[in-house]
Design a protein around this motif. Structure first.
Motif, PDB file in Angstrom:
ATOM      1  N   VAL A  67     142.797  60.816  59.677  1.00 33.51           N
ATOM      2  CA  VAL A  67     143.698  59.786  60.321  1.00 33.51           C
ATOM      3  C   VAL A  67     143.512  58.614  59.231  1.00 33.51           C
ATOM      4  O   VAL A  67     142.364  58.204  59.119  1.00 33.51           O
ATOM      5  CB  VAL A  67     143.310  59.359  61.329  1.00 33.51           C
ATOM      6  CG1 VAL A  67     144.489  58.162  61.702  1.00 33.51           C
ATOM      7  CG2 VAL A  67     143.507  60.473  62.654  1.00 33.51           C
ATOM      8  N   TYR A  68     144.071  58.439  58.345  1.00 35.11           N
ATOM      9  CA  TYR A  68     144.175  57.272  57.432  1.00 35.11           C
ATOM     10  C   TYR A  68     144.834  56.167  57.915  1.00 35.11           C
ATOM     11  O   TYR A  68     145.779  55.773  58.195  1.00 35.11           O
ATOM     12  CB  TYR A  68     144.706  57.585  55.924  1.00 35.11           C
ATOM     13  CG  TYR A  68     144.117  58.488  55.085  1.00 35.11           C
ATOM     14  CD1 TYR A  68     144.306  60.001  55.396  1.00 35.11           C
ATOM     15  CD2 TYR A  68     143.370  58.301  53.854  1.00 35.11           C
ATOM     16  CE1 TYR A  68     143.298  60.801  54.580  1.00 35.11           C
ATOM     17  CE2 TYR A  68     142.423  59.006  53.247  1.00 35.11           C
ATOM     18  CZ  TYR A  68     142.765  60.361  53.589  1.00 35.11           C
ATOM     19  OH  TYR A  68     142.127  61.302  53.001  1.00 35.11           O
ATOM     20  N   ALA A  69     143.732  55.069  58.344  1.00 36.46           N
ATOM     21  CA  ALA A  69     144.226  53.982  59.001  1.00 36.46           C
ATOM     22  C   ALA A  69     144.423  52.732  58.057  1.00 36.46           C
ATOM     23  O   ALA A  69     143.353  52.070  57.665  1.00 36.46           O
ATOM     24  CB  ALA A  69     143.276  53.545  60.172  1.00 36.46           C
ATOM     25  N   ILE A  70     145.614  52.401  57.830  1.00 33.34           N
ATOM     26  CA  ILE A  70     145.797  51.331  56.638  1.00 33.34           C
ATOM     27  C   ILE A  70     146.134  50.016  57.437  1.00 33.34           C
ATOM     28  O   ILE A  70     147.174  49.904  57.974  1.00 33.34           O
ATOM     29  CB  ILE A  70     147.089  51.631  55.682  1.00 33.34           C
ATOM     30  CG1 ILE A  70     146.643  53.294  55.290  1.00 33.34           C
ATOM     31  CG2 ILE A  70     147.300  50.840  54.882  1.00 33.34           C
ATOM     32  CD1 ILE A  70     147.982  53.879  54.520  1.00 33.34           C
ATOM     33  N   THR A 111     147.330  46.498  52.228  1.00 40.20           N
ATOM     34  CA  THR A 111     148.790  46.439  52.758  1.00 40.20           C
ATOM     35  C   THR A 111     149.466  47.893  52.640  1.00 40.20           C
ATOM     36  O   THR A 111     148.828  48.655  51.532  1.00 40.20           O
ATOM     37  CB  THR A 111     149.382  45.478  52.122  1.00 40.20           C
ATOM     38  OG1 THR A 111     149.550  45.692  50.796  1.00 40.20           O
ATOM     39  CG2 THR A 111     148.942  44.125  52.301  1.00 40.20           C
ATOM     40  N   ALA A 112     150.272  48.303  53.204  1.00 39.10           N
ATOM     41  CA  ALA A 112     150.907  49.507  53.246  1.00 39.10           C
ATOM     42  C   ALA A 112     151.590  49.638  51.760  1.00 39.10           C
ATOM     43  O   ALA A 112     151.804  50.526  51.152  1.00 39.10           O
ATOM     44  CB  ALA A 112     152.004  49.900  54.206  1.00 39.10           C
ATOM     45  N   ASN A 118     149.322  54.140  44.958  1.00 39.90           N
ATOM     46  CA  ASN A 118     148.640  55.341  44.309  1.00 39.90           C
ATOM     47  C   ASN A 118     148.473  56.499  45.431  1.00 39.90           C
ATOM     48  O   ASN A 118     147.334  57.242  45.258  1.00 39.90           O
ATOM     49  CB  ASN A 118     147.074  54.813  44.025  1.00 39.90           C
ATOM     50  CG  ASN A 118     147.211  53.641  43.009  1.00 39.90           C
ATOM     51  OD1 ASN A 118     147.801  53.841  42.177  1.00 39.90           O
ATOM     52  ND2 ASN A 118     146.342  52.480  43.399  1.00 39.90           N
ATOM     53  N   TRP A 119     149.283  56.630  46.191  1.00 36.62           N
ATOM     54  CA  TRP A 119     149.222  57.558  47.373  1.00 36.62           C
ATOM     55  C   TRP A 119     149.452  58.755  46.719  1.00 36.62           C
ATOM     56  O   TRP A 119     150.521  59.147  46.106  1.00 36.62           O
ATOM     57  CB  TRP A 119     149.971  57.224  48.455  1.00 36.62           C
ATOM     58  CG  TRP A 119     149.931  58.040  49.734  1.00 36.62           C
ATOM     59  CD1 TRP A 119     150.205  59.157  49.897  1.00 36.62           C
ATOM     60  CD2 TRP A 119     148.787  57.889  50.747  1.00 36.62           C
ATOM     61  NE1 TRP A 119     149.624  59.964  51.339  1.00 36.62           N
ATOM     62  CE2 TRP A 119     148.802  59.274  51.327  1.00 36.62           C
ATOM     63  CE3 TRP A 119     147.496  57.008  50.924  1.00 36.62           C
ATOM     64  CZ2 TRP A 119     147.538  59.376  52.747  1.00 36.62           C
ATOM     65  CZ3 TRP A 119     146.908  57.432  52.047  1.00 36.62           C
ATOM     66  CH2 TRP A 119     146.967  58.174  52.670  1.00 36.62           C
ATOM     67  N   HIS A 148     156.360  60.972  50.906  1.00 38.53           N
ATOM     68  CA  HIS A 148     154.918  61.741  51.081  1.00 38.53           C
ATOM     69  C   HIS A 148     155.080  62.761  52.414  1.00 38.53           C
ATOM     70  O   HIS A 148     154.167  63.355  52.592  1.00 38.53           O
ATOM     71  CB  HIS A 148     153.865  60.643  50.997  1.00 38.53           C
ATOM     72  CG  HIS A 148     153.798  60.119  49.628  1.00 38.53           C
ATOM     73  ND1 HIS A 148     153.368  60.515  48.496  1.00 38.53           N
ATOM     74  CD2 HIS A 148     154.092  59.050  49.345  1.00 38.53           C
ATOM     75  CE1 HIS A 148     153.384  59.585  47.782  1.00 38.53           C
ATOM     76  NE2 HIS A 148     153.946  58.531  48.104  1.00 38.53           N
ATOM     77  N   LEU A 149     156.237  62.619  53.087  1.00 41.10           N
ATOM     78  CA  LEU A 149     155.896  63.201  54.253  1.00 41.10           C
ATOM     79  C   LEU A 149     156.605  64.730  54.044  1.00 41.10           C
ATOM     80  O   LEU A 149     157.486  64.774  53.236  1.00 41.10           O
ATOM     81  CB  LEU A 149     157.171  62.681  55.391  1.00 41.10           C
ATOM     82  CG  LEU A 149     156.969  62.879  56.914  1.00 41.10           C
ATOM     83  CD1 LEU A 149     155.849  62.589  57.331  1.00 41.10           C
ATOM     84  CD2 LEU A 149     158.448  62.123  57.335  1.00 41.10           C
TER      85      LEU A 149
END
Ligand SMILES: C[S@@+](CC[C@H](N)C(=O)[O-])C[C@H]1O[C@@H](n2cnc3c(N)ncnc32)[C@H](O)[C@@H]1O
Length: 262
Positions: A67-70, A111-112, A118-119, A148-149
């Motif tokens: 889980v990436y929590a941004i 921030t998102a 760079n995601w 990216h989904l």
């Protein structure tokens, strides 16, 4: 029916500051639990970790998807007060550790908008709860992150629907106009999402290549349902704004007509 895994999560998040109700938290938990590890889980807006724990402990019971929590951890405009600095990261970390979720949570202090530049990881489930009121900002989040989904992956946006439970319990959590419109434009109005559903204040949908007519109609039905909840919510707000002398008078005249005590 009792669900031991979920009961354990409920205990772990008790006392942690946050706004989501059981319906939304359970949705996060069960969607994370059902992830097949074809991509990661992303949360945009973690605050002190309440929702992150639901995602991570769901994932722990499933396929242990990270889980990436941004979150910049400096709060949203709603939380910020002049002269007060917000820094939620330390509390976030302590809560995640205490819940036994640290092995699955990757905090991203950003921030998102910056993080997406760079995601490069495929995402199986994304939950957006940055508390934006703004239509354009929410729209950009949906456009930039849903690239990216994976196909079949789930996007979920909080504050996009009034919660019936909230209305009934006198705490009407509500949809915000900006996110509501962004969801209308980009989720309900899109050929690339199907199985659009509501979970409390959350609207969620699955990414697809090209939805069918019946999938679009089912989506529009969900939109109608959401519109109906907005009407109830509006009526509720109107009722709460009626001055008490008028309310008393109405109650009295209603009681006298029905022979009830006022
Ligand atoms: C409503 S709170 C999130 C609550 C959390 N999901 C929960 O249920 O426990 C909104 C969060 O969004 C974060 N935030 C604000 N602007 C952001 C941005 N541009 N990108 C990512 N997070 C942001 C704030 O710092 C805040 O922690």
């Amino acid at each position: 029916m009792t669900e031991p895994g979920w009961e354990n999560v409920e205990q772990k998040i008790e006392g942690i500051d946050g706004w989501l109700s059981d319906i939304e938290n359970h949705f996060l938990y069960s969607t994370a639990k059902n992830c097949a590890n074809k991509g990661v889980i992303v949360e945009i807006g973690s605050w002190k970790g309440r929702s992150t724990i639901c995602l991570a402990l769901g994932s722990k019971e499933g396929k242990q998807v990270k889980v990436y929590a941004i979150d910049p951890h400096t709060g949203s405009p709603d939380h910020q007060r002049p002269g007060q600095k917000i820094w939620t990261f330390n509390e976030f970390t302590n809560n995640i550790r205490a819940a036994g979720a640290a092995s699955l949570v990757i905090p991203v202090i950003s921030t998102a908008e910056d993080a997406v530049k760079n995601w490069n990881l495929p995402i199986e489930f994304i939950f957006i709860d940055a508390n934006y009121h703004d239509h354009e900002l929410t729209k950009n989040l949906i456009i930039n992150w849903s690239k990216h989904l994976i196909r079949g992956g789930t996007i979920a946006l909080n504050s996009t629907n009034p919660s019936m439970l909230g209305i009934l319990s006198g705490k009407p959590l509500h949809g915000l106009p900006g996110p509501k419109k962004a969801v209308a434009d980009l989720i309900y109005g899109s050929r690339n999402f199907k199985n659009i559903r509501l979970a409390g204040c959350i609207t969620y949908a699955q990414k697809c290549d090209n939805n069918t007519l019946s999938e679009r109609m089912a989506g529009r039905f969900t939109q109608l349902k959401s519109g109906f909840l907005y009407s109830i919510h509006g009526a509720y707000l109107l009722l709460t704004k009626i001055p008490s002398p008028i309310k008393k008078f109405l109650k009295k005249s209603l009681a006298s007509r029905t022979n009830l005590k006022s």
